[in-house]
Design an enzyme around this catalytic site. Structure first.
Site, PDB file in Angstrom:
ATOM      1  N   MET A 238      -4.397  -7.610  -6.362  1.00  0.00           N
ATOM      2  CA  MET A 238      -3.966  -8.773  -7.132  1.00  0.00           C
ATOM      3  C   MET A 238      -5.108  -9.731  -7.509  1.00  0.00           C
ATOM      4  O   MET A 238      -4.881 -10.925  -7.662  1.00  0.00           O
ATOM      5  CB  MET A 238      -2.880  -9.539  -6.341  1.00  0.00           C
ATOM      6  CG  MET A 238      -1.682  -8.685  -5.979  1.00  0.00           C
ATOM      7  SD  MET A 238      -0.919  -7.887  -7.413  1.00  0.00           S
ATOM      8  CE  MET A 238      -0.082  -9.285  -8.132  1.00  0.00           C
ATOM      9  N   ARG A 239      -6.311  -9.205  -7.645  1.00  0.00           N
ATOM     10  CA  ARG A 239      -7.435 -10.027  -8.109  1.00  0.00           C
ATOM     11  C   ARG A 239      -7.990  -9.388  -9.380  1.00  0.00           C
ATOM     12  O   ARG A 239      -8.069  -8.156  -9.464  1.00  0.00           O
ATOM     13  CB  ARG A 239      -8.574 -10.109  -7.079  1.00  0.00           C
ATOM     14  CG  ARG A 239      -8.161 -10.502  -5.688  1.00  0.00           C
ATOM     15  CD  ARG A 239      -7.559 -11.867  -5.582  1.00  0.00           C
ATOM     16  NE  ARG A 239      -8.415 -12.944  -6.033  1.00  0.00           N
ATOM     17  CZ  ARG A 239      -8.014 -14.211  -6.142  1.00  0.00           C
ATOM     18  NH1 ARG A 239      -6.774 -14.546  -5.857  1.00  0.00           N
ATOM     19  NH2 ARG A 239      -8.854 -15.139  -6.551  1.00  0.00           N
TER      20      ARG A 239
ATOM     21  N   HIS B 239      -0.375   0.068 -13.211  1.00  0.00           N
ATOM     22  CA  HIS B 239       0.358  -1.124 -13.672  1.00  0.00           C
ATOM     23  C   HIS B 239       1.831  -0.773 -13.893  1.00  0.00           C
ATOM     24  O   HIS B 239       2.140   0.217 -14.570  1.00  0.00           O
ATOM     25  CB  HIS B 239      -0.269  -1.636 -14.975  1.00  0.00           C
ATOM     26  CG  HIS B 239       0.385  -2.889 -15.468  1.00  0.00           C
ATOM     27  ND1 HIS B 239       0.124  -4.131 -14.914  1.00  0.00           N
ATOM     28  CD2 HIS B 239       1.319  -3.095 -16.438  1.00  0.00           C
ATOM     29  CE1 HIS B 239       0.854  -5.034 -15.531  1.00  0.00           C
ATOM     30  NE2 HIS B 239       1.587  -4.446 -16.455  1.00  0.00           N
TER      31      HIS B 239
ATOM     32  N   GLY C 271       0.786  -1.236   0.000  1.00  0.00           N
ATOM     33  CA  GLY C 271       0.000   0.000   0.000  1.00  0.00           C
ATOM     34  C   GLY C 271       0.813   1.278   0.000  1.00  0.00           C
ATOM     35  O   GLY C 271       0.344   2.314   0.488  1.00  0.00           O
ATOM     36  N   SER C 272       2.018   1.252  -0.594  1.00  0.00           N
ATOM     37  CA  SER C 272       2.778   2.507  -0.640  1.00  0.00           C
ATOM     38  C   SER C 272       2.077   3.523  -1.550  1.00  0.00           C
ATOM     39  O   SER C 272       2.135   4.736  -1.307  1.00  0.00           O
ATOM     40  CB  SER C 272       4.225   2.269  -1.088  1.00  0.00           C
ATOM     41  OG  SER C 272       4.287   1.902  -2.436  1.00  0.00           O
ATOM     42  N   ASN C 273       1.410   3.032  -2.586  1.00  0.00           N
ATOM     43  CA  ASN C 273       0.655   3.957  -3.449  1.00  0.00           C
ATOM     44  C   ASN C 273      -0.602   4.469  -2.758  1.00  0.00           C
ATOM     45  O   ASN C 273      -1.003   5.614  -2.974  1.00  0.00           O
ATOM     46  CB  ASN C 273       0.323   3.289  -4.781  1.00  0.00           C
ATOM     47  CG  ASN C 273       1.543   3.218  -5.667  1.00  0.00           C
ATOM     48  OD1 ASN C 273       1.953   4.231  -6.223  1.00  0.00           O
ATOM     49  ND2 ASN C 273       2.161   2.051  -5.760  1.00  0.00           N
TER      50      ASN C 273
ATOM     51  N   ASN D 146      -6.645   1.566 -12.834  1.00  0.00           N
ATOM     52  CA  ASN D 146      -5.627   0.633 -12.338  1.00  0.00           C
ATOM     53  C   ASN D 146      -4.234   1.211 -12.564  1.00  0.00           C
ATOM     54  O   ASN D 146      -4.001   1.940 -13.521  1.00  0.00           O
ATOM     55  CB  ASN D 146      -5.756  -0.705 -13.090  1.00  0.00           C
ATOM     56  CG  ASN D 146      -4.745  -1.742 -12.625  1.00  0.00           C
ATOM     57  OD1 ASN D 146      -4.556  -1.933 -11.429  1.00  0.00           O
ATOM     58  ND2 ASN D 146      -4.081  -2.399 -13.560  1.00  0.00           N
TER      59      ASN D 146
END
Ligand code: GRF
Length: 215
Positions: free
Chosen positions: A110-111, A129, A32-34, A127
């Protein structure tokens, strides 16, 4: 379609209940750094958004801890506790609706989300990426860039569609890959980019929503 047009498309699907700040939901499976970069930006005077909900599918994830530290609504929705994807996604959906968020940000989630989930949040899920899409979709994108001996890599924020990392690109940041780099060093470099890129894109979307109709 240029990134600014995608932002306008997203903003056209959103009405913000709070007229000064758009409420976003962040889905993260791990560190969760973002998420932290979004939280930090949201506390600045330049922010048109607030983090209204955090969901993780991973028990004990740092993402949940970060939300708790900042008094943000958070939910553990562990996919392993559900017999089928529909039930898991229904739970995700009910958390997002309960917290009344208008934009969903996948930041290390990651889902893969199904078309029916995405239809419910049509054009409102973005998202992050870690590659310069359309290069290196899917898992292990940084490793893919190293194996391909790319000279540059980076990160992409895109609108989520039914494909795997195929949605329209909103914005990208790039960085070099040096000959002595390894997975850890490139990952660190990309994260530095992402911590500026993601809040900047979210804020542009939020500003477009909030200032809609304001002349
Ligand atoms: C980011 O590099 C993002 O591009 C990828 O997952 C990573 C999440 O990192 N989808 P963090 O959990 O925000 O630190």
């Amino acid at each position: 379609m240029p990134g600014e047009d995608i932002i306008s498309l997203i903003a056209s699907h959103i009405e913000s209940k709070d007229k000064s700040r758009l409420s976003i939901g962040v889905l993260s499976s791990g560190n969760g750094s973002n998420l932290q970069a979004l939280i930090d930006f949201s506390t600045t005077k330049d922010s048109y958004f607030k983090v209204g909900s955090v969901i993780s599918n991973t028990p004990g994830s740092l993402a949940l801890q970060r939300a708790q530290n900042h008094g943000i609504n958070y939910h553990l929705v562990d996919h392993r506790a559900f017999n089928e994807r529909l039930a898991f996604e229904n739970k995700l959906m009910s958390c997002l609706l309960e917290d009344d968020v208008q934009l969903v940000v996948l930041a290390g989630f990651m889902r893969v989300l199904s078309p029916s989930f995405l239809a419910r949040f049509k054009n409102c899920v973005i998202n992050l990426h870690p590659s310069l899409l359309p290069k290196h979709r899917g898992l292990n994108a940084i490793k893919q860039a190293l194996i391909a001996k790319d000279e540059r890599t980076g990160s992409t924020v895109h609108l989520v569609d039914d494909g795997l990392d195929t949605g329209p690109i909103i914005a990208q940041s790039s960085c070099p890959i040096f000959s002595d780099d390894d997975l850890a060093s490139v990952t660190d470099r990309i994260k530095q980019l992402e911590h500026a890129l993601l809040p900047s894109v979210v804020n542009k979307i939020a500003r477009t929503v909030i200032t809609k109709g304001v002349f």
